[in-house]
Scaffold this motif. Sequence first.
Motif, PDB file in Angstrom:
ATOM      1  N   SER A  59       0.841  -1.195   0.000  1.00  0.00           N
ATOM      2  CA  SER A  59       0.000   0.000   0.000  1.00  0.00           C
ATOM      3  C   SER A  59       0.877   1.245   0.000  1.00  0.00           C
ATOM      4  CB  SER A  59      -0.910   0.012   1.227  1.00  0.00           C
ATOM      5  OG  SER A  59      -0.146   0.242   2.399  1.00  0.00           O
ATOM      6  N   GLY A  90      -3.379  -1.249  -4.556  1.00  0.00           N
ATOM      7  CA  GLY A  90      -2.665  -1.808  -3.415  1.00  0.00           C
ATOM      8  C   GLY A  90      -3.571  -1.932  -2.206  1.00  0.00           C
ATOM      9  N   GLN A  92      -5.196  -1.681   1.626  1.00  0.00           N
ATOM     10  CA  GLN A  92      -5.302  -0.777   2.767  1.00  0.00           C
ATOM     11  C   GLN A  92      -5.269   0.689   2.419  1.00  0.00           C
ATOM     12  OE1 GLN A  92      -2.330  -1.892   5.627  1.00  0.00           O
ATOM     13  NE2 GLN A  92      -2.952  -4.035   5.658  1.00  0.00           N
ATOM     14  N   ASP A  93      -5.291   1.060   1.154  1.00  0.00           N
ATOM     15  CA  ASP A  93      -5.325   2.471   0.795  1.00  0.00           C
ATOM     16  C   ASP A  93      -6.754   2.972   0.817  1.00  0.00           C
ATOM     17  OD1 ASP A  93      -2.683   3.259   0.412  1.00  0.00           O
ATOM     18  OD2 ASP A  93      -2.598   2.359  -1.580  1.00  0.00           O
ATOM     19  N   ASP A 120      -2.672   5.178  -5.911  1.00  0.00           N
ATOM     20  CA  ASP A 120      -3.886   5.159  -5.100  1.00  0.00           C
ATOM     21  C   ASP A 120      -3.915   6.199  -3.993  1.00  0.00           C
ATOM     22  OD1 ASP A 120      -5.123   3.007  -6.476  1.00  0.00           O
ATOM     23  OD2 ASP A 120      -3.822   1.603  -5.431  1.00  0.00           O
TER      24      ASP A 120
END
Length: 271
Positions: A59, A90, A92-93, A120
């Motif tokens: 992330s 990615g 957890q973004d 992201d």
Amino acid sequence: MRSATLSTWSLEPDIGNLSPFLNVKSLSLSLNGGCVIAIMKRSVFPSLKTFSGNSGVMSSAEAEQLLCALSQCKACQTLERIIIRLSRGGPQDLPGSSLRPITQLLCFAQLRTLRLHFPDSSIYIDDDLLLKAASSWPHIRTLQIEGPYHHAATITFRGLFTALRQCPHLHTLQFLIDAANTDIDLDAKPLHSLQILDLTITSHIADAKAVAHILFSMLPCVDRVSNSMQVWHEVNTYLTRFKASALLAISPGVEGPSGQSRDHAPPDNPN
């Protein structure tokens, strides 16, 4: 060992023993989340000149932690190139999140190239931080910051030109800018080092001719803005005409072939 291309898998068995890498000058990592961050936190690379990382599973927030770890690897006086490219999607973004990785990199006094691609998460940088970075990186030649640009631009032309005077070797520049604010001193000394300029904006350019005149006056070695956004096409058209007129020595107060003074500015309608 002068260079190393490493994956998380190959390093996990020896995560506590990284002494073979003390003389590494070039390090390329396959970025796979927290394990790489743990590896970097346990590492020292006092001879490192180039660091690059590519990822499909890290992330943007983890990449920011990685850069923080990199700043503690005793390479502040040697590292010249940093390239981080994350893949879109990615983990957890959060959509629209904003990161500040630039602050983690100010210690690298020998930096020549910085390329950050975080698809992201927006990378936050404003006029003040840009000036601080430029003052910290007097040898910088390439500065490219790419993101999704969820947030309004915070760098102005005034801030850009102030920062550029601190890094006289800068050749290539790419980031997000506020092109609406055209209040700058055009009598200031032009900046000749910059040749490749790729600017992204998040709002409409109200006065393309004014923006073109700023670029023509302040960045004489930039032939065009290297961006496919439609909004820059009109600016580039004006810029081309300014340069063509300058080559013919047709400018205010200078006589043309007929003996009459002519204005070098193009007509209001570039079409």
